[in-house]
Structures are given as C-alpha cells and as structure tokens.
Scaffold this motif. Structure first.
Motif, PDB file in Angstrom:
ATOM      1  N   ASN A  17       0.844  -1.194   0.000  1.00 28.13           N
ATOM      2  CA  ASN A  17       0.000   0.000   0.000  1.00 28.13           C
ATOM      3  C   ASN A  17       0.877   1.241   0.000  1.00 28.13           C
ATOM      4  N   SER A  18       0.612   2.156  -0.908  1.00 25.21           N
ATOM      5  CA  SER A  18       1.328   3.428  -0.938  1.00 25.21           C
ATOM      6  C   SER A  18       0.473   4.506  -0.289  1.00 25.21           C
ATOM      7  N   PHE A  19       1.116   5.453   0.375  1.00 23.07           N
ATOM      8  CA  PHE A  19       0.434   6.508   1.109  1.00 23.07           C
ATOM      9  C   PHE A  19       1.398   7.670   1.264  1.00 23.07           C
ATOM     10  N   ASN A  20       0.875   8.837   1.629  1.00 27.23           N
ATOM     11  CA  ASN A  20       1.739   9.982   1.916  1.00 27.23           C
ATOM     12  C   ASN A  20       2.080   9.968   3.400  1.00 27.23           C
ATOM     13  N   PHE A  21       3.380  10.171   3.703  1.00 31.49           N
ATOM     14  CA  PHE A  21       3.897  10.083   5.065  1.00 31.49           C
ATOM     15  C   PHE A  21       4.760  11.311   5.322  1.00 31.49           C
ATOM     16  N   VAL A  22       4.445  12.073   6.364  1.00 28.15           N
ATOM     17  CA  VAL A  22       5.256  13.233   6.701  1.00 28.15           C
ATOM     18  C   VAL A  22       5.457  13.270   8.222  1.00 28.15           C
ATOM     19  N   ASP A  23       6.663  13.595   8.629  1.00 28.97           N
ATOM     20  CA  ASP A  23       6.986  13.726  10.049  1.00 28.97           C
ATOM     21  C   ASP A  23       7.245  15.200  10.334  1.00 28.97           C
ATOM     22  N   VAL A  24       6.305  15.842  11.013  1.00 30.94           N
ATOM     23  CA  VAL A  24       6.424  17.254  11.359  1.00 30.94           C
ATOM     24  C   VAL A  24       7.211  17.344  12.655  1.00 30.94           C
ATOM     25  N   GLU A  25       8.434  17.866  12.569  1.00 30.24           N
ATOM     26  CA  GLU A  25       9.318  17.895  13.728  1.00 30.24           C
ATOM     27  C   GLU A  25       9.193  19.165  14.557  1.00 30.24           C
ATOM     28  N   THR A  26       8.769  20.279  13.940  1.00 36.04           N
ATOM     29  CA  THR A  26       8.641  21.550  14.641  1.00 36.04           C
ATOM     30  C   THR A  26       7.285  22.163  14.319  1.00 36.04           C
ATOM     31  N   ALA A  27       6.512  22.490  15.330  1.00 32.96           N
ATOM     32  CA  ALA A  27       5.211  23.117  15.119  1.00 32.96           C
ATOM     33  C   ALA A  27       5.388  24.581  14.753  1.00 32.96           C
ATOM     34  N   GLY A  28       4.522  25.059  13.890  1.00 30.99           N
ATOM     35  CA  GLY A  28       4.542  26.453  13.452  1.00 30.99           C
ATOM     36  C   GLY A  28       3.198  26.810  12.875  1.00 30.99           C
ATOM     37  N   ASN A  29       3.222  27.517  11.749  1.00 29.51           N
ATOM     38  CA  ASN A  29       1.985  27.830  11.046  1.00 29.51           C
ATOM     39  C   ASN A  29       1.442  26.554  10.413  1.00 29.51           C
ATOM     40  N   PRO A  30       0.119  26.396  10.327  1.00 28.24           N
ATOM     41  CA  PRO A  30      -0.425  25.195   9.690  1.00 28.24           C
ATOM     42  C   PRO A  30       0.115  24.982   8.273  1.00 28.24           C
ATOM     43  N   PHE A  31       0.254  26.079   7.510  1.00 28.73           N
ATOM     44  CA  PHE A  31       0.681  25.977   6.113  1.00 28.73           C
ATOM     45  C   PHE A  31       2.189  25.761   5.947  1.00 28.73           C
ATOM     46  N   ASP A  32       2.947  25.736   7.047  1.00 26.96           N
ATOM     47  CA  ASP A  32       4.394  25.507   6.947  1.00 26.96           C
ATOM     48  C   ASP A  32       4.722  24.110   6.426  1.00 26.96           C
ATOM     49  N   VAL A  33       3.823  23.153   6.634  1.00 26.85           N
ATOM     50  CA  VAL A  33       3.973  21.800   6.076  1.00 26.85           C
ATOM     51  C   VAL A  33       2.697  21.514   5.301  1.00 26.85           C
ATOM     52  N   ASN A  34       2.831  21.378   3.978  1.00 26.15           N
ATOM     53  CA  ASN A  34       1.666  21.305   3.108  1.00 26.15           C
ATOM     54  C   ASN A  34       1.789  20.181   2.094  1.00 26.15           C
ATOM     55  N   LEU A  35       0.646  19.565   1.795  1.00 27.63           N
ATOM     56  CA  LEU A  35       0.477  18.634   0.684  1.00 27.63           C
ATOM     57  C   LEU A  35      -0.694  19.148  -0.135  1.00 27.63           C
ATOM     58  N   SER A  36      -0.487  19.317  -1.452  1.00 27.20           N
ATOM     59  CA  SER A  36      -1.534  19.866  -2.312  1.00 27.20           C
ATOM     60  C   SER A  36      -1.568  19.162  -3.657  1.00 27.20           C
ATOM     61  N   GLN A  37      -2.747  19.205  -4.267  1.00 31.21           N
ATOM     62  CA  GLN A  37      -2.893  18.854  -5.678  1.00 31.21           C
ATOM     63  C   GLN A  37      -3.683  19.967  -6.332  1.00 31.21           C
ATOM     64  N   ARG A  38      -3.097  20.578  -7.357  1.00 36.07           N
ATOM     65  CA  ARG A  38      -3.728  21.732  -7.981  1.00 36.07           C
ATOM     66  C   ARG A  38      -4.222  21.397  -9.387  1.00 36.07           C
ATOM     67  N   GLY A  39      -4.775  22.411 -10.053  1.00 37.93           N
ATOM     68  CA  GLY A  39      -5.296  22.238 -11.405  1.00 37.93           C
ATOM     69  C   GLY A  39      -6.762  21.860 -11.429  1.00 37.93           C
ATOM     70  N   ILE A  40      -7.461  22.105 -10.339  1.00 33.41           N
ATOM     71  CA  ILE A  40      -8.869  21.734 -10.231  1.00 33.41           C
ATOM     72  C   ILE A  40      -9.732  22.956 -10.524  1.00 33.41           C
ATOM     73  N   ASN A  41     -10.723  22.777 -11.387  1.00 31.41           N
ATOM     74  CA  ASN A  41     -11.632  23.859 -11.756  1.00 31.41           C
ATOM     75  C   ASN A  41     -12.744  23.937 -10.715  1.00 31.41           C
ATOM     76  N   ILE A  42     -12.756  25.031  -9.956  1.00 26.74           N
ATOM     77  CA  ILE A  42     -13.744  25.225  -8.888  1.00 26.74           C
ATOM     78  C   ILE A  42     -14.407  26.580  -9.080  1.00 26.74           C
ATOM     79  N   ASN A  43     -15.734  26.586  -8.943  1.00 29.45           N
ATOM     80  CA  ASN A  43     -16.503  27.822  -9.051  1.00 29.45           C
ATOM     81  C   ASN A  43     -17.209  28.115  -7.735  1.00 29.45           C
ATOM     82  N   GLN A  44     -17.240  29.393  -7.388  1.00 29.23           N
ATOM     83  CA  GLN A  44     -17.882  29.826  -6.154  1.00 29.23           C
ATOM     84  C   GLN A  44     -19.294  29.276  -6.086  1.00 29.23           C
TER      85      GLN A  44
END
Length: 143
Positions: A17-44
């Motif tokens: 099984n493959s999965f995303n694995f991240v070890d956050v060693e220092t707490a900070g802003n939520p966005f300091d460690v990010n996983l994203s997938q872009r290119g999605i068409n979204i309308n309000q």
C-alpha cells in the motif's frame, strides 16, 4: 506522482500500500507543512465532498484539510480535523467561496508535531451542483 506537491509530499509503500507520510518535527503555522494537488476547476457556490484516510503516531493532533486557491490571497474552504493513532476516514462537505481553474486540494499539517499519514484522497463535485465525478489524480498514491 508529480500531481501532488508541497514540502509535505513524501510517498512511502508498506505491505503493498502506498500513502503519503510526513513527520512534522517543529510546530509552526499550519501551512508551513503542506500537501496539495492543484489544477482543479472550482466555481464559487459549488459544493464538494472531500474524503481521505488519516492517522498519526502522536496520540492526537490536528491538521487542516480543504480546497482553496493556489495563489494570493489563498482563499480557501477548509476544516480542522483531529487525527488519532487509529486510521480513520474523514468526509468533509465544502462550499467553494472562490473561483479558479487552478484551485487545489490542500492538507496543512504544520501546526502540530508528529507523523501524519494520508491515503485514499477523493474529491467529488456534489451531484446537485452538476458533478459526481472524481476530480483528483492518484488519490491513493499508488501511481
């Protein structure tokens, strides 16, 4: 695997099984460690369902999951979820408060320390707003 990005992008495989694995060693802003997938068409005003499996080694910890703009002002519709040592499936209903053809699914994990495992990510546009199809690529991190 290039459809996923961010400094929290780290695919591992265990027991087939493959999965995303991240070890956050220092707490900070939520966005300091990010996983994203872009290119999605979204309308309000469109309503989306985001589901994913997640777990941690830290007992419990929080992270932010949602949809949003990839560029300034980084408008998003997201929720804070509490992840535990037992893998669980989260299902979030999100109403877009922005419009972009280069929107993204986002996981912001930098506010707390500990390992975060993410798998089986699915984003669908709800049927009542003209959708129903899977909008992400490689949400199971197997490709």
């Amino acid at each position: 695997m290039t459809v996923w990005e961010g400094n929290g992008f780290n695919v591992q495989t265990d027991g087939g099984n493959s999965f995303n694995f991240v070890d956050v060693e220092t707490a900070g802003n939520p966005f300091d460690v990010n996983l994203s997938q872009r290119g999605i068409n979204i309308n309000q005003g469109q309503t989306f369902t985001l589901s994913f499996d997640a777990s941690t080694d830290a007992g419990t910890r929080t992270m932010i999951a949602g949809i949003g703009l990839f560029v300034d002002p980084f408008t998003n519709q997201s929720q804070e979820v509490t992840v535990t040592e037992n893998s669980q499936t989260f299902t979030l209903e999100l109403v877009a408060n922005f419009t972009s053809t280069d929107s993204r699914v986002l996981f912001d994990m930098g506010a707390d320390t500990g390992i975060v495992v993410i798998d089986n990510v699915v984003l669908t546009l709800n049927e009542d707003t003209g959708g129903g199809d899977e909008l992400l690529e490689n949400g199971d991190f197997e490709a």
